[in-house]
Design an enzyme around this catalytic site. Structure first.
Site, PDB file in Angstrom:
ATOM      1  N   GLY A  46       0.807  -1.217   0.000  1.00  0.00           N
ATOM      2  CA  GLY A  46       0.000   0.000   0.000  1.00  0.00           C
ATOM      3  C   GLY A  46       0.836   1.260   0.000  1.00  0.00           C
ATOM      4  CB  CYS A  47       3.708   2.335   2.042  1.00  0.00           C
ATOM      5  SG  CYS A  47       2.824   2.293   3.624  1.00  0.00           S
ATOM      6  CB  THR A  48       5.040   0.310  -2.894  1.00  0.00           C
ATOM      7  OG1 THR A  48       6.026  -0.155  -1.968  1.00  0.00           O
ATOM      8  CG2 THR A  48       5.633   0.396  -4.289  1.00  0.00           C
TER       9      THR A  48
END
Length: 154
Positions: A46-48
């Protein structure tokens, strides 16, 4: 502590980026508005997705005088790996002790170290927009662009 809201003064900070260079909010704001996005963990799926969306919209942000700046509790080394793997090309700050996350009201005790939140900060350090969404990774950059008065292409 509750998360900061539009109209609040953004807390000052000085943190190392992925190269170890110290970055302060005051110095970052000398280049224009800052879109400060907190993310739970470098290199997670998700952060990527979120960080890559900010990367892909860098030109649109620059066109309205803003720059994205990522921040998490990951180490400088983890931030460097994240930037190297994804070619993010923006400051990724290491808030290893969580002091800045606490000051911005996004520190957590459970689930992930920080809430996924984005603060659009004007050059006078006033917060003009706050975006909080744990599940819509693209919403953060899109809402920041909208708050800065830029059209969002879809």
């Amino acid at each position: 502590m509750k998360s900061l809201r539009p109209g609040d003064l953004a807390p000052e900070f000085a943190l190392p980026d992925q190269t170890g260079c110290m970055r302060s909010l005051t110095a970052l704001l000398e280049e224009g508005s800052v879109v400060l996005f907190f993310y739970p963990a470098a290199l997670s799926a998700g952060c990527t997705k979120e960080a890559c969306h900010f990367r892909d919209l860098r030109a649109e942000l620059a066109a309205v005088g803003a720059q994205p700046v990522g921040i998490s509790m990951d180490s400088v080394e983890a931030q460097a790996r994240f930037d190297g793997k994804e070619s993010l090309g923006m400051p990724l700050l290491s808030d290893a002790d969580g002091a800045v996350a606490t000051a911005y009201g996004v520190r957590r005790k459970y689930l992930t170290p920080v809430k996924r939140a984005t603060f659009v900060i004007a050059p006078d350090r006033r917060i003009t927009e706050v975006v909080q969404s744990e599940w819509s990774m693209d919403r953060h950059a899109d809402a920041a662009l909208k708050a800065l008065g830029a059209p969002v292409a879809r």
